[in-house]
Design a protein around this motif. Structure first.
Motif, PDB file in Angstrom:
ATOM      1  N   MET A   1       0.850  -1.201   0.000  1.00 58.30           N
ATOM      2  CA  MET A   1       0.000   0.000   0.000  1.00 58.30           C
ATOM      3  C   MET A   1       0.878   1.240   0.000  1.00 58.30           C
ATOM      4  SD  MET A   1      -2.998   1.111   2.706  1.00 58.30           S
ATOM      5  CE  MET A   1      -3.876  -0.438   2.500  1.00 58.30           C
ATOM      6  N   SER A   2       0.537   2.215  -0.852  1.00 58.00           N
ATOM      7  CA  SER A   2       1.340   3.427  -0.979  1.00 58.00           C
ATOM      8  C   SER A   2       1.241   4.276   0.279  1.00 58.00           C
ATOM      9  CB  SER A   2       0.882   4.233  -2.188  1.00 58.00           C
ATOM     10  OG  SER A   2      -0.416   4.746  -1.975  1.00 58.00           O
ATOM     11  N   SER A   3       2.241   5.158   0.422  1.00 55.27           N
ATOM     12  CA  SER A   3       2.246   6.045   1.593  1.00 55.27           C
ATOM     13  C   SER A   3       1.050   6.988   1.566  1.00 55.27           C
ATOM     14  CB  SER A   3       3.547   6.845   1.622  1.00 55.27           C
ATOM     15  OG  SER A   3       3.685   7.642   0.453  1.00 55.27           O
ATOM     16  N   GLU A   4       0.599   7.376   0.381  1.00 61.60           N
ATOM     17  CA  GLU A   4      -0.562   8.259   0.276  1.00 61.60           C
ATOM     18  C   GLU A   4      -1.821   7.584   0.812  1.00 61.60           C
ATOM     19  OE1 GLU A   4      -3.279  10.088  -3.309  1.00 61.60           O
ATOM     20  OE2 GLU A   4      -1.078  10.256  -3.498  1.00 61.60           O
ATOM     21  N   LYS A   5      -2.005   6.294   0.482  1.00 55.49           N
ATOM     22  CA  LYS A   5      -3.170   5.573   0.980  1.00 55.49           C
ATOM     23  C   LYS A   5      -3.112   5.410   2.486  1.00 55.49           C
ATOM     24  CE  LYS A   5      -4.430   2.998  -3.184  1.00 55.49           C
ATOM     25  NZ  LYS A   5      -4.652   1.668  -3.799  1.00 55.49           N
ATOM     26  N   TRP A   6      -1.929   5.134   3.027  1.00 53.04           N
ATOM     27  CA  TRP A   6      -1.777   5.019   4.475  1.00 53.04           C
ATOM     28  C   TRP A   6      -2.103   6.342   5.159  1.00 53.04           C
ATOM     29  CZ3 TRP A   6      -2.143   1.127   7.416  1.00 53.04           C
ATOM     30  CH2 TRP A   6      -1.664  -0.131   7.037  1.00 53.04           C
ATOM     31  N   ARG A   7      -1.617   7.437   4.578  1.00 53.48           N
ATOM     32  CA  ARG A   7      -1.910   8.760   5.145  1.00 53.48           C
ATOM     33  C   ARG A   7      -3.414   9.011   5.176  1.00 53.48           C
ATOM     34  NH1 ARG A   7       1.567  13.562   2.519  1.00 53.48           N
ATOM     35  NH2 ARG A   7      -0.153  14.677   3.542  1.00 53.48           N
ATOM     36  N   ASN A   8      -4.093   8.645   4.102  1.00 49.03           N
ATOM     37  CA  ASN A   8      -5.531   8.884   4.024  1.00 49.03           C
ATOM     38  C   ASN A   8      -6.301   8.011   5.018  1.00 49.03           C
ATOM     39  OD1 ASN A   8      -5.165  10.798   2.036  1.00 49.03           O
ATOM     40  ND2 ASN A   8      -5.523   9.368   0.352  1.00 49.03           N
ATOM     41  N   LEU A   9      -5.892   6.746   5.128  1.00 51.07           N
ATOM     42  CA  LEU A   9      -6.569   5.863   6.081  1.00 51.07           C
ATOM     43  C   LEU A   9      -6.363   6.356   7.514  1.00 51.07           C
ATOM     44  CD1 LEU A   9      -5.780   2.337   4.569  1.00 51.07           C
ATOM     45  CD2 LEU A   9      -7.975   3.547   4.532  1.00 51.07           C
ATOM     46  N   ILE A  10      -5.133   6.739   7.834  1.00 50.09           N
ATOM     47  CA  ILE A  10      -4.835   7.254   9.177  1.00 50.09           C
ATOM     48  C   ILE A  10      -5.581   8.564   9.418  1.00 50.09           C
ATOM     49  CG2 ILE A  10      -3.016   8.215  10.648  1.00 50.09           C
ATOM     50  CD1 ILE A  10      -1.091   6.186   9.289  1.00 50.09           C
ATOM     51  N   GLY A  11      -5.577   9.437   8.403  1.00 46.00           N
ATOM     52  CA  GLY A  11      -6.261  10.718   8.537  1.00 46.00           C
ATOM     53  C   GLY A  11      -7.753  10.553   8.776  1.00 46.00           C
TER      54      GLY A  11
END
Length: 411
Positions: free
Chosen positions: A1-11
């Motif tokens: 999973m890309s860092s952008e997707k992780w950021r969005n899920l965490i956000g």
């Protein structure tokens, strides 16, 4: 999973946590808010109650005002916002909406902490309600610009608000911090909401190009206008009021089960919890109420975080089971047939599991079943169901609580 997707899920997880935090804290503190204000009123007025003294554990002890009053203050503004927002708020900037959520959430903690009377406390609770209602319609609509897994992340965060909110309140007050100071500690939460939206989440290109094309041809059956972006084709749609009302009909199969679950669930929470206490055990009456809230929120957190592992397609089974919980726990208030508080804790946990499952599975199914161009409106509009159910529960729980208390049931 890309860092952008992780950021969005965490956000999105933190948006869910922060958006529901004030709401949860106000319900967890409801018993203390009312008890504190009533004790002050009794001291100032030197009034003697006509209710038999419960000091010897003979009679059921009740607050003069049900915690359902706090529930109504915590949900009615939310209901008004959810009933109206999907029809006009989608044209407002998300940044403005989020800033409003942050400010109302901050105000709720400060006002209740410094309140000098019941009505000032209720004003603070109303601020929490406005923040939560505006936030839920905003963030569910916002999720339509991302992959559907952000919905499960947001739902998990709302469950986290329940368990961490109730646990932090119960924990801090148990170690000696006053309810008022505990509420002041919680003012860090609105700041986390601000950071999550503005700095953590990476907005997709479609979000920045969200400008509905107002070229609706009434003679055409198509509402869609397609435009080519640099990388992808973005469908934009302008919905009239008539279109939006028409879209509500297919949402009923999702909204009605969710509404019924919440009526039963919050009738238990605000009508029965403070009447389910046991005498002469290791927890005081106040502590039992607080830990019922923690136990319930634990169940909500687990089930709201489980949709990617365990999906429930037959939504109607959830209200049936939740209504069974109402019957059992209402019977316990009158008959006291459950011998141990741990059995009540198990029932309360199951209640939370059902409520959380109804919430996350409803919105997840909407995100799967509804066409992409109608998803933003549909997700925002469906939030009406839980708030309507909670409002009805508050209306029912207040007279029920008062009637039960008037019976002077022996313990």
């Amino acid at each position: 999973m890309s860092s952008e997707k992780w950021r969005n899920l965490i956000g999105f997880w933190f948006l869910g946590l922060c958006n529901n935090f004030a709401y949860v804290i106000m319900l967890s503190a409801a018993h203390d808010i009312l008890k504190d204000q009533e004790d002050k009123d009794h001291h100032d007025n030197h009034n003697n109650t006509t209710t038999p003294s419960p000091s010897n554990g003979t009679y059921l002890e009740c607050n003069e005002i049900s915690t359902g009053a706090i529930l109504l203050a915590d949900i009615l503004p939310t209901l008004v916002i959810k009933l109206t927002a999907p029809f006009f708020i989608l044209h407002m900037s998300y940044k403005v909406r989020v800033l409003a959520c942050v400010l109302f959430s901050l105000a709720s903690f400060i006002v209740v902490s410094y309140s000098t009377g019941i009505w000032m406390s209720i004003v603070g609770v109303v601020c929490a309600s406005i923040s939560g209602g505006l936030g839920e319609t905003t963030y569910f609509a916002f999720s339509s610009f991302f992959e559907k897994n952000v919905i499960s992340a947001y739902s998990s965060g709302t469950g986290g608000a329940g368990i961490f909110g109730a646990l932090s309140y119960a924990g801090l007050t148990s170690v000696g911090l006053s309810p008022r100071k505990t509420l002041l500690v919680m003012t860090i939460v609105p700041g986390l909401m601000f950071i999550s939206f503005f700095f953590v989440i990476k907005k997709p290109r479609s979000f920045y190009h969200k400008e509905y094309i107002v070229k609706y041809n009434e003679d055409s059956s198509s509402l869609l206008t397609e435009t080519e972006d640099a990388d992808d084709k973005v469908k934009k749609v302008h919905l009239t009021l008539r279109d939006k009302l028409h879209l509500l009909k297919p949402l009923m199969k999702y909204m009605v089960p969710l509404c019924v679950v919440y009526i039963a669930e919050y009738f238990i929470n605000q009508g029965l919890y403070e009447l389910l206490y046991f005498n002469d055990i290791w927890l005081s009456e106040k502590e039992q109420y607080r830990w019922y809230q923690v136990d319930y929120q634990l169940g909500v957190f687990i089930s709201r975080s489980s949709v990617n592992v365990f999906k429930i397609n037959k939504l109607w089974t959830l209200p049936v089971l939740q209504c069974a919980n109402v019957v059992i726990l209402t019977a316990q208030v009158f008959l006291r047939f459950i011998p141990n508080i741990w059995i009540v804790f198990a029932l309360v946990l199951f209640e939370g599991l059902l409520g959380g499952a109804a919430f996350v599975n409803t919105f997840y199914k909407i995100s799967e079943d509804i066409e992409a161009e109608f998803k933003e409106f549909s997700l925002a509009a469906a939030t009406i169901a839980d708030s309507f159910g909670i409002s009805l529960a508050g209306v029912i729980s207040i007279p029920t609580h008062n009637h039960i208390c008037s019976l002077n049931l022996k313990m």
